[in-house]
Design a protein around this motif. Structure first.
Motif, PDB file in Angstrom:
ATOM      1  N   UNK A  12      48.742  43.025  37.281  1.00  0.00           N
ATOM      2  CA  UNK A  12      47.362  43.525  37.215  1.00  0.00           C
ATOM      3  C   UNK A  12      46.354  42.402  37.457  1.00  0.00           C
ATOM      4  N   UNK A  13      46.601  41.250  36.840  1.00  0.00           N
ATOM      5  CA  UNK A  13      45.703  40.104  37.023  1.00  0.00           C
ATOM      6  C   UNK A  13      45.735  39.599  38.461  1.00  0.00           C
ATOM      7  N   UNK A  14      46.923  39.531  39.052  1.00  0.00           N
ATOM      8  CA  UNK A  14      47.056  39.038  40.424  1.00  0.00           C
ATOM      9  C   UNK A  14      46.321  39.941  41.410  1.00  0.00           C
ATOM     10  N   UNK A  15      46.485  41.251  41.229  1.00  0.00           N
ATOM     11  CA  UNK A  15      45.817  42.195  42.128  1.00  0.00           C
ATOM     12  C   UNK A  15      44.304  42.108  41.964  1.00  0.00           C
ATOM     13  N   UNK A  16      43.868  42.043  40.719  1.00  0.00           N
ATOM     14  CA  UNK A  16      42.433  41.939  40.437  1.00  0.00           C
ATOM     15  C   UNK A  16      41.837  40.681  41.072  1.00  0.00           C
ATOM     16  N   UNK A  17      42.595  39.593  41.073  1.00  0.00           N
ATOM     17  CA  UNK A  17      42.100  38.326  41.615  1.00  0.00           C
ATOM     18  C   UNK A  17      42.230  38.231  43.127  1.00  0.00           C
ATOM     19  N   UNK A  18      42.933  39.190  43.750  1.00  0.00           N
ATOM     20  CA  UNK A  18      43.085  39.181  45.195  1.00  0.00           C
ATOM     21  C   UNK A  18      43.954  38.047  45.712  1.00  0.00           C
ATOM     22  N   UNK A  19      45.004  37.710  44.969  1.00  0.00           N
ATOM     23  CA  UNK A  19      45.879  36.621  45.389  1.00  0.00           C
ATOM     24  C   UNK A  19      46.642  36.993  46.658  1.00  0.00           C
ATOM     25  N   UNK A  20      47.080  35.959  47.377  1.00  0.00           N
ATOM     26  CA  UNK A  20      47.880  36.133  48.583  1.00  0.00           C
ATOM     27  C   UNK A  20      49.297  35.660  48.296  1.00  0.00           C
ATOM     28  N   UNK A  21      50.276  36.417  48.779  1.00  0.00           N
ATOM     29  CA  UNK A  21      51.680  36.115  48.497  1.00  0.00           C
ATOM     30  C   UNK A  21      52.410  35.864  49.811  1.00  0.00           C
ATOM     31  N   UNK A  71      46.084  31.971  39.013  1.00  0.00           N
ATOM     32  CA  UNK A  71      44.843  32.666  39.374  1.00  0.00           C
ATOM     33  C   UNK A  71      43.690  31.686  39.549  1.00  0.00           C
ATOM     34  N   UNK A  72      43.542  30.742  38.644  1.00  0.00           N
ATOM     35  CA  UNK A  72      42.373  29.852  38.690  1.00  0.00           C
ATOM     36  C   UNK A  72      42.481  28.803  39.790  1.00  0.00           C
ATOM     37  N   UNK A  73      43.698  28.315  40.047  1.00  0.00           N
ATOM     38  CA  UNK A  73      43.853  27.273  41.066  1.00  0.00           C
ATOM     39  C   UNK A  73      44.092  27.836  42.456  1.00  0.00           C
ATOM     40  N   UNK A  74      44.640  29.031  42.539  1.00  0.00           N
ATOM     41  CA  UNK A  74      45.050  29.668  43.798  1.00  0.00           C
ATOM     42  C   UNK A  74      46.110  28.846  44.532  1.00  0.00           C
ATOM     43  N   UNK A  75      46.779  27.967  43.814  1.00  0.00           N
ATOM     44  CA  UNK A  75      47.871  27.223  44.429  1.00  0.00           C
ATOM     45  C   UNK A  75      49.100  28.129  44.551  1.00  0.00           C
ATOM     46  N   UNK A  76      49.935  27.890  45.559  1.00  0.00           N
ATOM     47  CA  UNK A  76      51.203  28.623  45.630  1.00  0.00           C
ATOM     48  C   UNK A  76      51.997  28.463  44.336  1.00  0.00           C
ATOM     49  N   UNK A  77      52.654  29.530  43.939  1.00  0.00           N
ATOM     50  CA  UNK A  77      53.427  29.484  42.690  1.00  0.00           C
ATOM     51  C   UNK A  77      54.465  28.372  42.722  1.00  0.00           C
ATOM     52  N   UNK A  78      55.025  28.099  43.888  1.00  0.00           N
ATOM     53  CA  UNK A  78      56.048  27.064  43.994  1.00  0.00           C
ATOM     54  C   UNK A  78      55.528  25.704  43.568  1.00  0.00           C
TER      55      UNK A  78
END
Length: 295
Positions: A12-21, A71-78
C-alpha cells in the motif's frame, strides 16, 4: 506480528508513493516480500514457508525501517540490503555498480546447457567444450560468475570501464571462490585483452538512448549513469561491440548480447547481419545471438 500483514502494508505504501520496480523485482508485492526476507535473513523462495510465522518486535522494527527508507530515498531495494538474486543465487551490490537485471542468465540455462527442450533450442553441443568466455561490461560480475557455473571447463575474462564496479565484482568473485577462473580487467571493451579469442562472448552493455536517459525514474538515477548511457540512439557501445567482436571469437564461437528494446534500430543499422533473437520468460526480442562466421 506476522510477515503477511507487513507485506500488505508495504504494498500500500509503495503504490501510494509511486515507486518504480525494475531491479530484480517487477511489482510491489515481490519487492515487499524481498525486503522482508532479506531483513529476516531468508532466501526469497522461503517467504511462503514463513509467511504466517511471528516476527519479533525488533525484527518488525527493522522491516518497517527498510520499507520507510525504500520510500524516502527512492533507492533500489538491492542497494538498501546490498543484495540481488540472479537465477536464485545471491550477489553483493552497492551504489558503485548498476543493479544487475539481465536476461542472459536465463538464456545460459535454456540455450547453452546442451539440454534444450527441442533440437533447435540449444546453441552449443556441449557446455563442457566451452573453454573461454568473455563478459563485456561485467558490472558486478554476476554474468561472469553464472558463466563460470554454466561452463565448468572455461576460463572467464570480465571487463569493465569502471574501477568501482570491478571492486564490487571482485567481492562477488571471491564470495564464489572463483578467483582462479574469473579474471577481471579494467578497460574499454576489448582494449585490455590484446588479440585473445573466445568460444563465447556475452554482454549486457549500456543501451539506453538519449530520450530514455532523460526519462529515467528516480530509482534508476541512483545507479551509475555510465552503465545506462548508450548515446543518442542507444547503440554507441553495441555498434563497437559488433564491429570488433569478430576479431575476438574462435571459428565456432558466438556473441550473446542484450540490447533492451532497440531491436528495430539495430536491425536497421546492421541489415546484413543475421541476428537470432532469443526470448525469455519475461522478454521478447531483447537479446540476440550471432555466430563468428556471420561476423
Amino acid at each position: 506480528m506476522r510477515p503477511e500483514p507487513i507485506v500488505r502494508y508495504a504494498v500500500s505504501r509503495f503504490i501510494e508513493a509511486g515507486l518504480v520496480f525494475a531491479h530484480g523485482t517487477t511489482d510491489p508485492v515481490a519487492e515487499a516480500a524481498f525486503l522482508v526476507c532479506e531483513t529476516l535473513h531468508l532466501h526469497p523462495d522461503q517467504f511462503e514457508l514463513f509467511a504466517t510465522a511471528r516476527v519479533t518486535a525488533a525484527e518488525a522494527k527493522k522491516i518497517l525501517d527498510v520499507i520507510g527508507r525504500r520510500i524516502t530515498t527512492r533507492k533500489p531495494a538491492a542497494y538498501l540490503v546490498n543484495k540481488i538474486y540472479m537465477r536464485g543465487l545471491p550477489f553483493y551490490v552497492d551504489e558503485r555498480t548498476i543493479v544487475p537485471r539481465s536476461f542472459i542468465g536465463e538464456l545460459l540455462d535454456s540455450h547453452f546447457s546442451g539440454q534444450g527442450d527441442d533440437d533447435d533450442s540449444s546453441l552449443i553441443d556441449d557446455p563442457l567444450g566451452i573453454e573461454s568466455v568473455l563478459d563485456l561490461c561485467t558490472g558486478s560480475g554476476c554474468l561472469a560468475i553464472l558463466a563460470a557455473r554454466a561452463f565448468p571447463n572455461a576460463a572467464i575474462d570480465a571487463v569493465d570501464l569502471s574501477g568501482d564496479a570491478l571492486d564490487v565484482a571482485a567481492r562477488n568473485v571471491a564470495d564464489y571462490a572463483l578467483a582462479d577462473r574469473v579474471t577481471l580487467h579494467r578497460g574499454d571493451l576489448f582494449q585490455p585483452l590484446g588479440d585473445k579469442r573466445y568460444d563465447l562472448i556475452i554482454s549486457n552493455p549500456p543501451y539506453v538512448d538519449a530520450r530514455g536517459m532523460a526519462e529515467l525514474p528516480r530509482e534508476c538515477r541512483a545507479e551509475p549513469k555510465l552503465a545506462f548511457d548508450g548515446g543518442a540512439d542507444g547503440l554507441d557501445v553495441i555498434r563497437r561491440i559488433l564491429q570488433e567482436t569478430g576479431r575476438h571469437l574462435t571459428p565456432e564461437g558466438g556473441l550473446l548480447c542484450e540490447i533492451g528494446r532497440g531491436r528495430d534500430m539495430l536491425e536497421a543499422a546492421f541489415p546484413q547481419l543475421p541476428l537470432l533473437w532469443l526470448d525469455t520468460e519475461e522478454s521478447a526480442g531483447e537479446v540476440f545471438w550471432i555466430g563468428a562466421a556471420d561476423l
